[in-house]
Design a protein around this motif. Structure first.
Motif, PDB file in Angstrom:
ATOM      1  N   CYS A 185      -9.905   3.496   4.456  1.00 30.49           N
ATOM      2  CA  CYS A 185      -9.985   4.898   3.814  1.00 30.49           C
ATOM      3  C   CYS A 185     -10.362   4.911   2.656  1.00 30.49           C
ATOM      4  O   CYS A 185     -10.246   4.173   1.649  1.00 30.49           O
ATOM      5  N   TYR A 206       0.902  -1.187  -0.015  1.00 31.49           N
ATOM      6  CA  TYR A 206       0.105   0.034   0.030  1.00 31.49           C
ATOM      7  C   TYR A 206       1.051   1.070   0.072  1.00 31.49           C
ATOM      8  O   TYR A 206       1.919   1.317   0.587  1.00 31.49           O
ATOM      9  N   LEU A 237       1.224   5.864  -0.833  1.00 26.54           N
ATOM     10  CA  LEU A 237       0.653   7.154  -0.714  1.00 26.54           C
ATOM     11  C   LEU A 237       1.356   8.031  -1.485  1.00 26.54           C
ATOM     12  O   LEU A 237       2.808   8.149  -1.345  1.00 26.54           O
ATOM     13  N   ASP A 279      -4.044   7.536  -2.467  1.00 27.23           N
ATOM     14  CA  ASP A 279      -3.447   6.116  -2.078  1.00 27.23           C
ATOM     15  C   ASP A 279      -3.469   5.258  -3.047  1.00 27.23           C
ATOM     16  O   ASP A 279      -4.306   5.327  -4.159  1.00 27.23           O
ATOM     17  N   PRO A 304      -0.323  11.210   7.141  1.00 30.00           N
ATOM     18  CA  PRO A 304      -0.589   9.862   7.238  1.00 30.00           C
ATOM     19  C   PRO A 304      -0.695   9.592   8.797  1.00 30.00           C
ATOM     20  O   PRO A 304      -1.527   8.556   9.151  1.00 30.00           O
ATOM     21  N   LEU A 328      -2.332   5.768   9.518  1.00 36.68           N
ATOM     22  CA  LEU A 328      -1.529   5.006   8.376  1.00 36.68           C
ATOM     23  C   LEU A 328      -0.018   5.096   8.534  1.00 36.68           C
ATOM     24  O   LEU A 328       0.416   4.899   7.580  1.00 36.68           O
ATOM     25  N   THR A 329       0.314   5.455   9.704  1.00 42.21           N
ATOM     26  CA  THR A 329       1.862   5.469   9.914  1.00 42.21           C
ATOM     27  C   THR A 329       2.356   3.801   9.701  1.00 42.21           C
ATOM     28  O   THR A 329       3.612   3.739   9.171  1.00 42.21           O
ATOM     29  N   TRP A 330       1.566   2.778   9.827  1.00 40.57           N
ATOM     30  CA  TRP A 330       2.081   1.476   9.489  1.00 40.57           C
ATOM     31  C   TRP A 330       2.518   1.266   8.179  1.00 40.57           C
ATOM     32  O   TRP A 330       3.401   0.396   7.659  1.00 40.57           O
ATOM     33  N   ALA A 331       2.029   2.031   7.190  1.00 43.30           N
ATOM     34  CA  ALA A 331       2.245   2.009   5.830  1.00 43.30           C
ATOM     35  C   ALA A 331       3.501   2.658   5.393  1.00 43.30           C
ATOM     36  O   ALA A 331       4.261   2.581   4.458  1.00 43.30           O
TER      37      ALA A 331
END
Lengths: 374, 119
Positions: free
Chosen positions: A237, A90, A92, A103, A249, A254-257
């Motif tokens: 999202c 994934y 951004l 995204d 993020p 979405l920090t995991w991304a």
């Protein structure tokens, strides 16, 4: 609207009795005769077939993969260089302030990166990639392939009936496999919270493949209405709603991304648009956070509903960004933004609906357990 | 039975008028998931927004078709809003109104006129 574009499955949708609506410039099925609730439930219980051909498919090629990956890392805060062949991630696109421009999914397919972006953003995304990557890397929109998604617990068995190799794929694997005589680019992923596959198929094979899949009793056609309720229950999202140019993020959850190698202290930290703001917010913690919300009553609360800490008075503290009825939850569900100190599960906040403040409970996302094949 | 351009049906029941939405409207709305009804005993004026219907897709309003008093509402819809999709022109009536002015009834469509209206 006479200038809506058609996907390769348009005639099939109409034949199946779909109610068509304009979406991101395309004439798309919002629902089939079974209706949104039945389509939603069918996807959770069996398998749903979605036409997502309106989305942008793009190939980045023309250089060694290491160079393509390094170039793409200047555009996204993800670990592209470390993505093994046959895997998808994934991603951004960000602006210089760290706001989210779109995204996307990107896959390492050996000698090229395959990127899938949102329909409404694809022209801007392609222009952005061309400006940043060409001429060293070629940016080629894929305009001769449809994109189908087969989602739900029966998806693997259905697709394995056409090619047993799909059963060997794990969540976020990608492969090129023959389905129904067509050369398909397949990923094990989706936008429903269920196990499933996204299938890029040559456009002249798309209707035949769709008909083959639909001939299986486990498979029903699903429109954009159920696609939205499925992704909402899955806590995913929707660009332009839950995330946009004003969201970073970290506050979007979405920090995991953003893999550690691109964060402060990582070997390839920063070097993407908005890095300072994005990494700064990860370090300091965001002031507001995207949360799940369960209206305590039965009334759905939709996008735009203002959120308050109290039953009367006080300043608005946030807003709902997606909301509606969750058929699998059996009640209304929503997502929105709240100040970080109120973004804790079980906190009660109030949404202003038709002049009345009605209570909602902050809830963990997703609302339904994901059924991915890890 | 009479019909309004807002896709309501009106059925005379003694001195009361029973009001619901038409099958055509229910089909257009899609799966109904929530109905907010007025309070029994409340006085309403024609064209007041007195019912909110939420389908999976969107919220819609129902207008009072006449001046009068709401004497009864269909509580079954609170627990089972899907009744609107199952039996829009029967079990899924919304409210019964005691009109103070039945004048507008003469202007509302009969079934044949409503069928032409939605055709």
């Amino acid at each position: 609207m006479t200038d809506l574009k058609h996907t390769p499955l348009h005639a099939l949708h109409v034949e199946l009795g779909a109610r068509m609506v304009g979406f991101a410039g395309y004439d798309m099925p919002v629902q089939f005769p079974d209706g949104i609730m039945a389509e939603h439930s069918h996807t959770r219980q069996s398998a749903g077939l979605f036409d997502v051909s309106h989305m942008g498919q793009v190939i980045l090629s023309g250089a060694p993969m290491a160079d393509i990956a390094a170039a793409f890392e200047t555009l996204v805060p993800m670990d592209v260089a470390g993505l093994p062949e046959g895997r998808q991630r994934y991603g951004l696109f960000l602006n210089d302030e760290g706001g989210i421009l779109d995204d996307l999914m990107f896959a390492n397919r050996g000698d090229h990166l395959y990127v899938v972006v949102n329909a409404a953003c694809k022209d801007a995304d392609i222009a952005r990639m061309k400006a940043a990557l060409e001429p060293a890397v070629s940016v080629t929109p894929v305009t001769d392939r449809a994109l189908l998604a087969l989602q739900g617990p029966a998806a693997e068995a259905v697709l394995a009936g056409l090619n047993p190799s799909v059963a060997e794929m794990a969540f976020m694997d990608v492969a090129t496999l023959e389905l129904d005589g067509a050369d398909c680019w397949i990923s094990r992923s989706g936008y429903t919270g269920e196990d499933g596959f996204e299938i890029s198929v040559p456009e002249h094979h798309a209707e035949s493949l769709a008909r083959t899949l639909l001939s299986n009793d486990a498979v029903a056609p699903i429109g954009l209405g159920a696609r939205d309720s499925l992704r909402l229950e899955a806590g995913l999202c929707l660009y332009g709603h839950d995330i946009d140019e004003t969201t970073l993020p970290a506050e979007a959850g979405l920090t995991w991304a953003i893999q550690k190698v691109r964060r402060a202290g990582g070997d390839r930290a920063g070097g993407f648009p908005g890095a300072e703001a994005v990494l700064g917010q990860i370090a300091s913690g965001p002031d507001r956070k995207r949360v799940g919300l369960r209206p305590q009553g039965r009334a759905p609360m939709r996008e735009g509903v203002a959120l308050f800490a109290e039953t009367e008075g006080g300043e608005q503290i946030g807003a709902i960004t997606s909301g509606g009825f969750g058929p699998s939850v059996g009640g209304p569900v929503a997502m929105g933004y709240l100040p970080a100190d109120l973004a804790t599960p079980d906190t009660t906040v109030y949404g202003e609906l038709r002049g009345k403040r009605l209570p909602l409970t902050v809830a963990k996302l997703p609302f339904v357990t994901a059924n991915f094949k890890r | 039975m009479k019909f309004t351009e807002e896709h309501e049906w009106l059925l005379e029941e003694g001195e009361l008028i029973v009001v619901g939405i038409t099958e055509h409207a229910a089909e257009q709305l899609g799966d109904v998931v929530f109905v907010e009804l007025p309070e029994a005993g409340s006085a309403v004026s024609k064209d007041d927004e007195i019912v909110v219907i939420e389908s999976v897709k969107a919220a819609s309003d129902i207008l009072a078709p006449l001046d009068g008093e709401i004497v009864e509402v269909n509580e079954a819809l609170a627990d089972n809003p899907g009744l609107v999709n199952e039996d829009a022109q029967g079990e899924a009536w919304f409210f019964k109104i005691k009109p103070s002015d039945t004048g507008p009834m003469a202007d509302y469509m009969d079934e044949a006129a409503y069928k032409d209206f939605i055709a």
